[in-house]
Design an enzyme around this catalytic site. Structure first.
Site, PDB file in Angstrom:
ATOM      1  N   ASP A   1     101.564  68.086  -1.965  1.00  0.00           N
ATOM      2  CA  ASP A   1     102.156  68.616  -0.738  1.00  0.00           C
ATOM      3  C   ASP A   1     102.187  67.491   0.294  1.00  0.00           C
ATOM      4  O   ASP A   1     101.424  66.527   0.198  1.00  0.00           O
ATOM      5  CB  ASP A   1     101.325  69.795  -0.240  1.00  0.00           C
ATOM      6  CG  ASP A   1     101.864  70.361   1.060  1.00  0.00           C
ATOM      7  OD1 ASP A   1     103.081  70.558   1.153  1.00  0.00           O
ATOM      8  OD2 ASP A   1     101.062  70.584   1.980  1.00  0.00           O
TER       9      ASP A   1
ATOM     10  N   ASP B   1      96.848  71.856   0.641  1.00  0.00           N
ATOM     11  CA  ASP B   1      95.823  72.148   1.635  1.00  0.00           C
ATOM     12  C   ASP B   1      95.001  73.372   1.294  1.00  0.00           C
ATOM     13  O   ASP B   1      94.069  73.712   2.009  1.00  0.00           O
ATOM     14  CB  ASP B   1      96.427  72.286   3.032  1.00  0.00           C
ATOM     15  CG  ASP B   1      97.460  73.403   3.108  1.00  0.00           C
ATOM     16  OD1 ASP B   1      97.472  74.251   2.203  1.00  0.00           O
ATOM     17  OD2 ASP B   1      98.249  73.425   4.063  1.00  0.00           O
TER      18      ASP B   1
ATOM     19  N   ASP C   1      99.619  76.602   0.061  1.00  0.00           N
ATOM     20  CA  ASP C   1     100.109  76.110  -1.227  1.00  0.00           C
ATOM     21  C   ASP C   1      99.478  76.851  -2.400  1.00  0.00           C
ATOM     22  O   ASP C   1      99.517  76.370  -3.531  1.00  0.00           O
ATOM     23  CB  ASP C   1      99.829  74.610  -1.367  1.00  0.00           C
ATOM     24  CG  ASP C   1     100.682  73.777  -0.431  1.00  0.00           C
ATOM     25  OD1 ASP C   1     101.905  73.984  -0.417  1.00  0.00           O
ATOM     26  OD2 ASP C   1     100.124  72.935   0.284  1.00  0.00           O
TER      27      ASP C   1
END
Length: 763
Positions: free
Chosen positions: A309, A508, A512
């Site tokens: 991410d 995180d 996600d």
């Protein structure tokens, strides 16, 4: 026998061990019958307990490989090989005692995390203190933490600074300092004065509870590699019986069959593999990396494709002021001072970033009056009697004539930055503040480490705009950037990558979660994910640093390699011993001793997974105060670097007299502030850093950059002197080109040093 109780193994070992010399003493006293009875008796006690364990396993429809050891003891008793029976019993009980010891060592970090879980908390009832079970603490309760006590629940620090020892969570040895209003994670230890905490979670939903749940799951799990080892070990039972029967049939000597049974115990498989796997999990826990179970460790060791991410993973996840653009009416400092003063009236994250930037430059902020805020657009108010507006372009420029300057800033924002705020003063556009979610300092180095650790491809997945994502991706060094993705599209991208190998996803740990669950191994970054994403992620990093992923990968691969070494070496030696015993070259008594030697060697080899290995030791950190001083020096030089950049952009458009004065002032600052700093780094700091880094000349490239900075500043000083004398050979354009080169070198050099300092931070 493993389930009888750990206390029984040492007691049995001592009893059987004492039976051996006592039997020899009886032989010396011409009482061989009593000696044989003693040895047979000690062996039969062990055999009875072993039989009980085997029956329990059969009841659960499990076939234990201890059947071979039981057959060896019974055969030795029936063949009146009393000493062999006693030695086999001793080796078996000793091996189990050793197994209990090694498992305890392998799980020591997991035990440490579980055992230190807080049981009670001191809670205020009005102004009186009461001690309550930690399960009775509710959000909003005010708690007192005394010296040496563990933070029982997640909360917010209330009244004063706090010093916390978080080494059990993060693996970092130095205490950390927290300030009032900061969130605190459960599990840290108060290493300073007592402080008060406002609980924000119950104990069951706090960070440390999530950690304990993951640790318990890791201790009770059985990795696929362990289950595979069990199946291989079971395959030895018919092979052993066939080889023992064949040796007896060919030689006619039943002692040959006994010797084969004695050396056939598959301890390298049933002990070495779980010890190595658990030791790897424990080693990760020591470094602030929680791995849910053995299966996750094995999958992590085979990882090939990493998805990342962007926000909060590759970047810091916090907006910061990247640049100040003045429209020409106000100096940059005054523009930031006015914007920062007005921004104090808003709790928005962007406003907080503007205030922080102004405070970092030491600007005095005034209290704004008549503040009006339009949600999602901006705010306006009076600062020192001037009408200031701060916000998006449409909000600030409403009713103002079109500006080509503003159009240029908007294009720059689209290309390079995450966003920005425009500022107008007394009805005129005065400037803009450009923001960026900065790349984590450790991100480029972490990605290099991941490639060295065996990751073949790194893909960034983000819902952000393609332009901003590409800038971050290029700076970090990923192989591919996929931008503008929904959570469902992130999951689809991970599924598409499966044919290329085992997939890892790092995020995180909160927004996600679907992608973390879709990957073969989900990695939640940062302590906040420990409780929120324990179901979605197989790995939780308690330290909010991307480079710990590479460390976890190296530990996992080393643990799996050590387990495989134990299997191949141990079973190879056991099979060789079986063949020698079948051929008559290894008697039963010697075979028992040889087999125990193999077991001990393999088990202690598995314990190597607790160590960090050789050749990839992390560099020794610098003392915290020294690093803080270095960072402060860089911050103090920040305005000077900005002055180099601004003059490079403006010098060709300035009147000659103004250009001369600006250039002379800049050269004077470079010689008085920048040069001494870089020279001190070269002569004092770099030798100190080189001792902590690997290689013959680890800072050679950065030292070369120092020399280039010295050369450019010297050249600029000469050009400035000639420019003051109206030397026709020195034009503003030539000076601009040199300033651009100096600005480029300084920007790159400072970024490299900040990354280096960050990676050497021992806290």
């Amino acid at each position: 026998m493993k389930r009888i109780g750990r206390w029984l193994h040492p007691a049995l070992f001592v009893a059987v061990l004492l039976a051996l010399p006592l039997g020899w003493l009886l032989y010396g006293l011409q009482r061989g019958d009593l000696a044989r009875l003693l040895w047979h008796g000690s062996a039969l006690v062990v055999a009875v307990l072993l039989l009980g364990e085997i029956i329990q396993r059969l009841y659960r429809r499990e076939v234990g490989v201890d059947l071979i050891a039981l057959l060896a003891i019974i055969a030795a008793v029936l063949l009146d090989q009393a000493l062999v029976a006693a030695v086999v019993a001793l080796m078996l009980v000793g091996g189990r005692s050793l197994e209990a010891y090694t498992e305890q060592r392998a799980e020591r970090e997991l035990h440490r995390l579980i055992d230190r879980a807080p049981r009670h908390a001191w809670r205020y009832r009005g102004e009186e203190l009461e001690q309550v079970p930690v399960d009775q603490v509710n959000p909003g309760d005010r708690l007192l933490l005394r010296l040496g006590e563990v933070v029982p629940v997640d909360g917010v620090l209330l009244d004063q600074d706090a010093t916390l020892d978080e080494s059990a969570l993060t693996g970092e040895p130095l205490p950390v300092r927290r300030h009032p209003g900061e969130p605190l994670r459960s599990g840290g230890v108060n290493a300073g004065a007592p402080f008060q905490l406002r609980a924000s979670q119950t104990a069951a939903r706090s960070t440390y509870a999530g950690i304990v749940r993951m640790v318990e799951a890791a201790r009770s799990s059985r990795a696929p590699f362990v289950r595979l080892a069990d199946r291989y070990a079971l395959a030895l039972i018919p092979l052993t019986l066939l080889l023992a029967g064949g040796a007896w049939l060919v030689s006619g000597d039943p002692l040959r069959a006994l010797a084969v049974l004695v050396v056939a115990t598959p301890c390298p498989l049933i002990l070495a593999v779980p010890v190595a796997i658990v030791a790897g999990i424990s080693r990760c826990a020591h470094r602030g990396i929680l791995i849910k179970d053995g299966a996750t460790l094995e999958a992590l060791a085979r990882g090939q494709l990493l998805f990342l991410d962007k926000t909060g993973t590759l970047t810091a996840g916090r907006v910061s002021v990247q640049a100040i653009e003045s429209a020409g009416n106000l100096p940059d400092a005054q523009l930031l001072q006015l914007a920062g003063s007005l921004a104090q009236a808003s709790p928005h994250l962007v406003s907080l970033a503007i205030v922080a930037a102004a405070q970092q430059q030491g600007l005095k902020l005034e209290t704004p009056d008549a503040v009006e805020e339009q949600a999602g657009a901006g705010l306006s108010g009076l600062v020192e009697g001037r009408r200031v507006k701060l916000g998006g372009h449409d909000y600030v420029a409403a009713g103002l004539p079109a500006s080509t300057w503003a159009e240029g800033v908007l294009r720059r924002m689209a290309y390079e930055f995450a966003g920005g705020c425009f500022v107008s003063v007394d009805g005129q556009l005065a400037g803009a503040l450009l923001f960026a979610d900065r790349l984590r300092l450790e991100s480029p180095r972490a990605l290099r480490q991941l490639r060295q650790a065996g990751i073949q491809r790194i893909v960034m997945l983000t819902g952000d705009r393609a332009e901003a994502a590409q800038m971050i991706g290029l700076a970090a060094g990923v192989d591919e950037v996929r931008a503008g993705l929904t959570p469902e599209q992130k999951v689809a991208a991970i599924h598409e990558g499966r044919p290329q190998g085992v997939t890892l996803m790092a995020g995180d740990g909160i927004n996600d979660a679907p992608a973390l669950a879709a990957a073969d191994v989900g990695i939640a970054l940062g302590a906040g994910g420990a409780s929120a994403s324990s179901e979605a992620a197989g790995v939780v990093l308690l330290v909010d640093r991307l480079d710990r992923i590479a460390e976890a990968l190296l530990i996992a691969r080393r643990s799996r390699a050590i387990a495989l070494q134990g299997v191949l070496a141990g079973m190879g030696l056991s099979l060789l011993a079986m063949l020698l015993a079948a051929a008559g070259y290894l008697p039963a008594l010697a075979g028992a001793i040889v087999q125990e030697g193999i077991d001990i060697a393999v088990i202690f080899n598995a314990l190597r997974a607790l160590g960090s290995g050789h050749g990839r030791q992390p560099p020794a950190g610098l003392e915290g105060k020294r690093l803080d001083d270095l960072r402060r020096e860089h911050e103090e030089l920040g305005p000077l670097l900005e002055q180099v950049r601004s003059l490079a952009e403006e010098i060709t458009g300035l009147p000659t007299a103004q250009a001369k004065n600006a250039l002379a002032g800049l050269v004077r600052l470079l010689e008085q502030e920048l040069m001494p700093h870089e020279q001190a780094d070269e002569q004092q700091l770099y030798p100190l850093l080189a001792e902590r880094l690997q290689g013959d000349d680890p800072l050679g490239a950065m030292s070369h950059t120092h020399r280039e900075i010295f050369r450019l500043v010297h050249l600029l000083a000469r050009m400035a002197a000639d420019f003051q004398e109206d030397n026709a050979a020195i034009s503003p354009d030539a000076i601009r080109q040199l300033l651009v080169r100096l600005d480029t070198v300084l920007s790159l050099h400072f970024a490299q040093e900040e990354e280096l300092y960050h990676n050497l931070d021992s806290r």
